[in-house]
Design a protein around this motif. Structure first.
Motif, mmCIF file in Angstrom:
data_model
loop_
_atom_site.group_PDB
_atom_site.id
_atom_site.type_symbol
_atom_site.label_atom_id
_atom_site.label_comp_id
_atom_site.label_asym_id
_atom_site.label_seq_id
_atom_site.Cartn_x
_atom_site.Cartn_y
_atom_site.Cartn_z
ATOM 1 N N ALA A 36 0.829 -1.203 0.000
ATOM 2 C CA ALA A 36 0.000 0.000 0.000
ATOM 3 C C ALA A 36 0.862 1.251 0.000
ATOM 4 O O ALA A 36 0.549 2.248 -0.660
ATOM 5 N N LEU A 37 1.971 1.198 0.724
ATOM 6 C CA LEU A 37 2.849 2.358 0.805
ATOM 7 C C LEU A 37 3.535 2.637 -0.522
ATOM 8 O O LEU A 37 3.731 3.787 -0.907
ATOM 9 N N ARG A 38 3.880 1.570 -1.252
ATOM 10 C CA ARG A 38 4.479 1.779 -2.572
ATOM 11 C C ARG A 38 3.509 2.507 -3.500
ATOM 12 O O ARG A 38 3.904 3.391 -4.265
ATOM 13 N N GLU A 39 2.229 2.140 -3.407
ATOM 14 C CA GLU A 39 1.231 2.825 -4.218
ATOM 15 C C GLU A 39 1.141 4.296 -3.820
ATOM 16 O O GLU A 39 1.014 5.186 -4.669
ATOM 17 N N PHE A 40 1.217 4.532 -2.535
ATOM 18 C CA PHE A 40 1.153 5.918 -2.059
ATOM 19 C C PHE A 40 2.334 6.744 -2.578
ATOM 20 O O PHE A 40 2.182 7.889 -3.012
ATOM 21 N N ARG A 65 11.685 4.948 2.879
ATOM 22 C CA ARG A 65 13.007 4.414 2.546
ATOM 23 C C ARG A 65 14.066 4.883 3.534
ATOM 24 O O ARG A 65 15.105 4.249 3.705
ATOM 25 N N LEU A 66 13.802 6.004 4.180
ATOM 26 C CA LEU A 66 14.736 6.562 5.153
ATOM 27 C C LEU A 66 14.171 6.456 6.562
ATOM 28 O O LEU A 66 14.460 7.278 7.429
ATOM 29 N N SER A 67 13.337 5.439 6.785
ATOM 30 C CA SER A 67 12.789 5.139 8.109
ATOM 31 C C SER A 67 11.976 6.316 8.656
ATOM 32 O O SER A 67 12.107 6.706 9.807
ATOM 33 N N GLN A 68 11.106 6.834 7.828
ATOM 34 C CA GLN A 68 10.278 7.978 8.206
ATOM 35 C C GLN A 68 8.825 7.507 8.229
ATOM 36 O O GLN A 68 8.206 7.298 7.192
ATOM 37 N N PHE A 69 8.288 7.298 9.435
ATOM 38 C CA PHE A 69 6.930 6.779 9.609
ATOM 39 C C PHE A 69 6.204 7.647 10.628
ATOM 40 O O PHE A 69 6.645 7.792 11.766
ATOM 41 N N ARG A 74 -4.513 8.815 16.768
ATOM 42 C CA ARG A 74 -4.728 8.519 18.193
ATOM 43 C C ARG A 74 -3.423 8.636 18.974
ATOM 44 O O ARG A 74 -3.374 9.242 20.054
ATOM 45 N N THR A 75 -2.361 8.055 18.431
ATOM 46 C CA THR A 75 -1.065 8.114 19.110
ATOM 47 C C THR A 75 -0.582 9.549 19.250
ATOM 48 O O THR A 75 -0.161 9.977 20.330
ATOM 49 N N ALA A 76 -0.657 10.304 18.157
ATOM 50 C CA ALA A 76 -0.185 11.689 18.185
ATOM 51 C C ALA A 76 -0.983 12.518 19.181
ATOM 52 O O ALA A 76 -0.424 13.356 19.904
ATOM 53 N N ARG A 77 -2.288 12.295 19.242
ATOM 54 C CA ARG A 77 -3.132 13.065 20.156
ATOM 55 C C ARG A 77 -2.809 12.738 21.613
ATOM 56 O O ARG A 77 -2.682 13.636 22.453
ATOM 57 N N GLU A 78 -2.701 11.454 21.924
ATOM 58 C CA GLU A 78 -2.447 11.079 23.315
ATOM 59 C C GLU A 78 -1.080 11.558 23.780
ATOM 60 O O GLU A 78 -0.918 12.012 24.915
ATOM 61 N N LEU A 79 -0.100 11.478 22.898
ATOM 62 C CA LEU A 79 1.225 11.965 23.262
ATOM 63 C C LEU A 79 1.236 13.476 23.448
ATOM 64 O O LEU A 79 1.832 13.988 24.403
ATOM 65 N N SER A 80 0.586 14.199 22.531
ATOM 66 C CA SER A 80 0.572 15.662 22.646
ATOM 67 C C SER A 80 -0.182 16.100 23.902
ATOM 68 O O SER A 80 0.206 17.066 24.563
ATOM 69 N N HIS A 216 1.440 3.518 14.171
ATOM 70 C CA HIS A 216 1.797 4.370 13.040
ATOM 71 C C HIS A 216 0.732 4.301 11.961
ATOM 72 O O HIS A 216 -0.022 3.323 11.873
ATOM 73 N N SER A 217 0.667 5.346 11.155
ATOM 74 C CA SER A 217 -0.341 5.401 10.092
ATOM 75 C C SER A 217 -0.207 4.220 9.146
ATOM 76 O O SER A 217 -1.196 3.651 8.699
ATOM 77 N N ASN A 218 1.028 3.854 8.818
ATOM 78 C CA ASN A 218 1.291 2.656 8.024
ATOM 79 C C ASN A 218 1.787 1.585 8.993
ATOM 80 O O ASN A 218 2.841 1.734 9.598
ATOM 81 N N LYS A 219 0.976 0.553 9.165
ATOM 82 C CA LYS A 219 1.239 -0.438 10.204
ATOM 83 C C LYS A 219 2.621 -1.052 10.026
ATOM 84 O O LYS A 219 2.988 -1.511 8.949
ATOM 85 N N LEU A 220 3.374 -1.072 11.128
ATOM 86 C CA LEU A 220 4.723 -1.626 11.101
ATOM 87 C C LEU A 220 4.733 -3.026 11.699
ATOM 88 O O LEU A 220 3.906 -3.368 12.541
ATOM 89 N N GLY A 221 5.694 -3.831 11.267
ATOM 90 C CA GLY A 221 5.805 -5.181 11.772
ATOM 91 C C GLY A 221 6.418 -5.248 13.157
ATOM 92 O O GLY A 221 6.250 -6.231 13.875
ATOM 93 N N ASN A 222 7.140 -4.197 13.568
ATOM 94 C CA ASN A 222 7.784 -4.175 14.874
ATOM 95 C C ASN A 222 6.808 -3.697 15.942
ATOM 96 O O ASN A 222 5.942 -2.868 15.680
ATOM 97 N N VAL A 223 6.971 -4.208 17.160
ATOM 98 C CA VAL A 223 6.186 -3.726 18.300
ATOM 99 C C VAL A 223 6.893 -2.510 18.876
ATOM 100 O O VAL A 223 8.071 -2.582 19.243
ATOM 101 N N PHE A 224 6.179 -1.389 18.939
ATOM 102 C CA PHE A 224 6.751 -0.167 19.478
ATOM 103 C C PHE A 224 6.228 0.083 20.885
ATOM 104 O O PHE A 224 5.113 -0.306 21.230
ATOM 105 N N ARG A 225 7.056 0.747 21.683
ATOM 106 C CA ARG A 225 6.670 1.064 23.055
ATOM 107 C C ARG A 225 7.004 2.518 23.360
ATOM 108 O O ARG A 225 7.883 3.125 22.742
ATOM 109 N N LEU A 226 6.306 3.035 24.340
ATOM 110 C CA LEU A 226 6.620 4.343 24.911
ATOM 111 C C LEU A 226 7.326 4.093 26.233
ATOM 112 O O LEU A 226 6.816 3.367 27.094
ATOM 113 N N PHE A 227 8.507 4.684 26.395
ATOM 114 C CA PHE A 227 9.273 4.571 27.632
ATOM 115 C C PHE A 227 9.352 5.951 28.295
ATOM 116 O O PHE A 227 9.522 6.961 27.601
ATOM 117 N N THR A 228 9.248 5.995 29.609
ATOM 118 C CA THR A 228 9.332 7.275 30.322
ATOM 119 C C THR A 228 10.226 7.125 31.553
ATOM 120 O O THR A 228 10.419 6.017 32.061
#
Length: 247
Positions: A36-40, A65-69, A74-80, A216-228
């Motif tokens: 889907a991302l290639r089409e985009f 291609r340069l790891s920009q995701f 929802r994520t952006a709103r909760e973080l902000s 992320h907007s384009n679903k990634l295969g890696n599990v991401f976490r928020l650390f504080t």
């Protein structure tokens, strides 16, 4: 966190201390998302940027291609909202011109700028397209973790960082940047990176995973976490104690 030019990406990789394979260390897209991302990307030549739906914010087109995701809305709103809440509790009349440093997380900066324009923030980014934000923008290359204006040293009470790659080398360098930016006492640190970095993140920055998991907007295969480096308690799921580790 990179420019759109492919040759700039090559130059950036060559600037590292080691000759590592960044393709193995960057977040990985699922097969369906990659298609889907290639089409985009084929549409990029006809579109200068992309807009989030609903009450989202306008963002430049990401360069996967340069790891920009970019984060999803929802994520952006909760973080902000969390950053704005932290900023509201800071003492007034501080000596800095900005309370928040957003390191390689332009989605958060854009949402924070729209939802809480009274919160002074700076965006540190490699992609100079974000120079559209004027004085809020500062060029940043993680390969030179402390190549920043001297006035930024220990100037921020809140530092949010999202390393562009999942390598040990990248996290170590971004950790140096965080230490450079953060006030020595009483600063809040938020790190967004892969779950695989859990132990290293604790060692380098003394941050622990929260229950909240960034998407992320384009679903990634890696599990991401928020650390504080602080326990949000009833926000963002609080610190994750599911593994029984002491906190």
């Amino acid at each position: 966190m990179a420019s759109g030019a492919e040759e700039e990406g090559r130059a950036r990789r060559e600037a590292g201390e080691e000759d590592t394979d960044e393709d193995d260390e960057r977040p990985q897209l699922s097969a369906a998302a990659a298609g889907a991302l290639r089409e985009f990307l084929e549409e990029q030549g006809r579109h200068e940027g992309e807009k989030g739906g609903g009450e989202g914010v306008e963002l430049v087109a990401e360069d996967w291609r340069l790891s920009q995701f970019w984060y999803d809305e929802r994520t952006a709103r909760e973080l902000s909202e969390e950053v704005a809440r932290l900023a509201s509790g800071l003492p007034a009349g501080g000596s800095t011109s900005a309370a928040v440093a957003c390191v390689a997380c332009p989605t958060l900066y854009a949402y924070l700028r729209k939802s809480s324009p009274d919160v002074p923030a700076r965006l540190l980014e490699y992609d100079e397209r974000f120079g559209q934000y004027g004085d809020d923008f500062a060029f940043y290359d993680y390969n030179q973790p402390e190549a920043l204006p001297p006035a930024m040293k220990h100037a921020f009470q809140i530092v949010v960082a999202d390393p562009p790659y999942l390598s040990q080398e990248c996290l170590e360098k971004v950790a140096k940047t965080v230490s450079f930016l953060a006030q020595p006492e009483g600063s809040f640190l938020l790190l967004l990176t892969g779950e695989v970095q859990k132990d290293r993140a604790l060692e380098l920055l003394n941050v622990r995973p929260c229950g909240f998991k960034p998407q992320h907007s384009n679903k990634l295969g890696n599990v991401f976490r928020l650390f504080t480096n602080y326990d949000p308690v009833d926000r963002l799921g609080g610190w994750d104690r599911s593994d029984g580790a002491p906190v």
